[in-house]
Write a protein that holds these residues in place. Structure first.
Motif, PDB file in Angstrom:
ATOM      1  N   HIS A  34       0.827  -1.205   0.000  1.00 38.11           N
ATOM      2  CA  HIS A  34       0.000   0.000   0.000  1.00 38.11           C
ATOM      3  C   HIS A  34       0.860   1.252   0.000  1.00 38.11           C
ATOM      4  O   HIS A  34       2.088   1.172   0.052  1.00 38.11           O
ATOM      5  CB  HIS A  34      -0.999   0.002   1.169  1.00 38.11           C
ATOM      6  N   HIS A  82       1.331   3.938   2.049  1.00 38.27           N
ATOM      7  CA  HIS A  82       1.955   4.642   3.177  1.00 38.27           C
ATOM      8  C   HIS A  82       3.476   4.673   2.997  1.00 38.27           C
ATOM      9  O   HIS A  82       4.071   3.699   2.547  1.00 38.27           O
ATOM     10  CB  HIS A  82       1.615   3.930   4.503  1.00 38.27           C
ATOM     11  N   ASP A  84       5.887   4.401   5.059  1.00 36.17           N
ATOM     12  CA  ASP A  84       6.702   3.375   5.728  1.00 36.17           C
ATOM     13  C   ASP A  84       6.664   2.045   4.970  1.00 36.17           C
ATOM     14  O   ASP A  84       7.356   1.104   5.343  1.00 36.17           O
ATOM     15  CB  ASP A  84       6.305   3.206   7.210  1.00 36.17           C
ATOM     16  N   HIS A  85       5.904   1.992   3.872  1.00 35.14           N
ATOM     17  CA  HIS A  85       5.882   0.805   3.003  1.00 35.14           C
ATOM     18  C   HIS A  85       6.402   1.104   1.591  1.00 35.14           C
ATOM     19  O   HIS A  85       6.877   0.212   0.904  1.00 35.14           O
ATOM     20  CB  HIS A  85       4.469   0.222   2.924  1.00 35.14           C
ATOM     21  N   HIS A 117      -7.110  -1.730   4.884  1.00 35.50           N
ATOM     22  CA  HIS A 117      -6.349  -0.814   5.754  1.00 35.50           C
ATOM     23  C   HIS A 117      -6.515   0.637   5.291  1.00 35.50           C
ATOM     24  O   HIS A 117      -6.931   1.487   6.076  1.00 35.50           O
ATOM     25  CB  HIS A 117      -4.893  -1.278   5.726  1.00 35.50           C
ATOM     26  N   ASP A 147      -0.204  -4.041   5.848  1.00 34.50           N
ATOM     27  CA  ASP A 147      -0.907  -3.590   7.054  1.00 34.50           C
ATOM     28  C   ASP A 147      -2.351  -4.045   6.925  1.00 34.50           C
ATOM     29  O   ASP A 147      -2.997  -3.779   5.909  1.00 34.50           O
ATOM     30  CB  ASP A 147      -0.848  -2.066   7.186  1.00 34.50           C
TER      31      ASP A 147
HETATM   32 ZN   LIG Z   1      -0.029   1.478   6.543  1.00 31.08          ZN
END
Ligand SMILES: [Zn+2]
Length: 458
Positions: free
Chosen positions: A61, A63, A65-66, A163, A184
């Motif tokens: 996804h 975000h 942090d991904h 998510h 997530d």
């Molecule tokens: Zn996330």
């Protein structure tokens, strides 16, 4: 099959796992380490693999942090394809462009300071040129649940992780069995997005553990708190600030405000979505109603809807943003950043925090060391733009807005996947230990807590 954990191991950021199987080298995610200098320094370290050797990235996804290290991966030689859902591809490009902009801004600030000391500073991690090259490598997958071949032995399937818009759990079908990566995993009954899809059977499971040690509060309590904040501040002529992440949380807040408005429970006010990134993300949501749950689809089928109703205004430019505080009181202002570490919310805090009839409603997690955390913890005074500001406003924190599965949902998901091997990723130390013992007791499975840069064979 060989797995190397290159991020989000014993921590919640930097998600990145290398899978070597059937002649392929695949990356699951390539996220930024976030939260403090020590962690962020990890972003500059060489990857524990040569980016040129990676065949493809499967992105769960959008975000950061991904997805946030993808432009760096490209800068360092990766030229394969990046597979993800269509909304993820669109949102990731917005998020990465915003991230590049911040990287360049921070690097020039560091460079100015370093020059005064007669030193040189680190260049930005990546810039807009890297983001544009990265954007060309995205290969959007239009549907969940469809197998896509990577070579004659390996296919992947994306499953709705529930998510954020477009989020996916990634199933890898190989000659060595199935690997499932949760990405997530979402909460149940979140506004707009669907609940997480039941998982397919998996021999090997990599599962996130963010809230592996707790159960969430119900959304009803959260909506009550939300309404309490509005009813306290707005009729008394104050402004209510809602610091929010641009992606998903901002749209969920608009959704809840719209529900109050349609039920005639919202006092007369104006609502400002005061974040260019949140506005562009909202536009992507508008284009993909097919990804909403049934309730979301019916609410968005007509106008007015949560992104288009009378009190709501989108303030794109800085001038429009400045006008808000000059205008009459009784405004609800949604702005980023979600933890008050930068962005337009800082200006609004400076204007409103010292007023006793104003309020701040926190709808997301506030990390240690952030301005948001200091306010939540009851600081009497905070420093904003070099100025001490009294905190006289009323502060609310709601905990029910969560786009992460809690322990009961995670356990259910593991149970349904019937895995032979479970690896716990994307969690902090204490949470991982508590989650691991719960899995042992409830499911009679011995999970393995992934360590950073550890390689395992399964
Ligand atoms: Zn996330």
């Amino acid at each position: 099959m060989r797995i190397t954990f290159c991020g989000a191991a014993e921590t919640v950021t930097g998600s990145c796992h290398l899978i070597e199987v059937d002649g392929l080298r695949l990356l699951l995610d390539c996220g930024l380490f976030q939260g403090g200098h020590q962690r962020e320094d990890l972003n500059r370290k060489p990857f524990p693999f040569d980016p040129k050797d990676i065949d493809a990235v499967l992105l769960s996804h959008a975000h950061l942090d991904h997805a946030g290290r993808l432009p760096l991966l490209v800068q360092r030689g990766f030229s394969g394809e990046i597979h993800c859902t269509t909304p993820t591809a669109e949102i990731a490009k917005l998020m990465l462009a915003d991230s590049a902009h911040l990287q360049v801004e921070e690097a020039s600030y560091r460079a100015r300071k370093a020059r005064r000391r007669g030193e040189t500073a680190e260049p930005p991690l990546y810039d807009m040129a890297d983001v544009l090259r990265c954007a060309e490598l995205f290969r959007p997958v239009p549907h969940y649940g469809k197998a896509i071949r990577l070579n004659d032995r390996v296919s992947f399937v994306l499953h709705d992780a529930g998510h954020i818009l477009g989020s996916a759990a990634v199933e890898l079908q190989t000659s060595n069995g199935n690997l499932l990566f949760s990405g997530d995993l979402g909460n149940r009954h979140q506004p707009i997005v669907r609940d997480p899809s039941p998982p397919p059977q998996a021999d090997v499971l990599l599962i996130e553990s963010t809230y592996g040690d707790r159960a969430h509060r119900s959304m009803e309590d959260t909506v009550t708190e939300f309404k309490d904040a509005i009813d306290t501040i707005i009729p008394n002529g104050g402004n209510l600030l809602i610091p929010s992440f641009a992606l998903e949380r901002a749209q969920e807040v608009l959704y809840e405000l719209f529900i109050l408005w349609t039920n005639k429970k919202l006092p007369r006010c104006r609502i400002f979505l005061d974040s260019p990134l949140a506005i562009s993300t909202t536009r992507v949501f508008e284009r993909y109603p097919g990804y909403f749950d049934a309730e979301g689809q019916s609410i968005f089928a007509t106008r007015p809807n949560p992104f288009d109703f009378t009190p709501l205004r989108f303030t794109q430019t800085t001038d429009e943003s400045k006008e808000i505080n000059k205008a009459s009181k009784g405004n609800i202002i949604i702005a980023g950043s979600g933890m008050c570490t930068g962005g337009r919310i800082i200006h609004h805090l400076r204007h409103n925090l010292w007023h006793k009839n104003s309020g701040v409603l926190f709808v997301g997690y506030q990390a240690v060391g952030t301005l948001g955390r200091r306010i939540v913890e009851g600081a009497r005074q905070v420093r904003i733009f070099g100025e001490e500001i009294n905190v006289a406003a009323t502060i609310w924190t709601t905990n029910g807005f969560s786009s992460h599965a809690d322990q009961p949902i995670l356990l259910d998901w593991i149970r349904q996947a019937e895995p032979k091997h479970v690896f716990l990723v994307h969690g902090e130390d204490d949470t991982l230990d508590a989650f691991a013992s719960r899995i042992r007791e409830d499911l009679s499975i011995e999970p393995h807590i992934a360590r950073l840069r550890e390689t395992v064979e399964v």
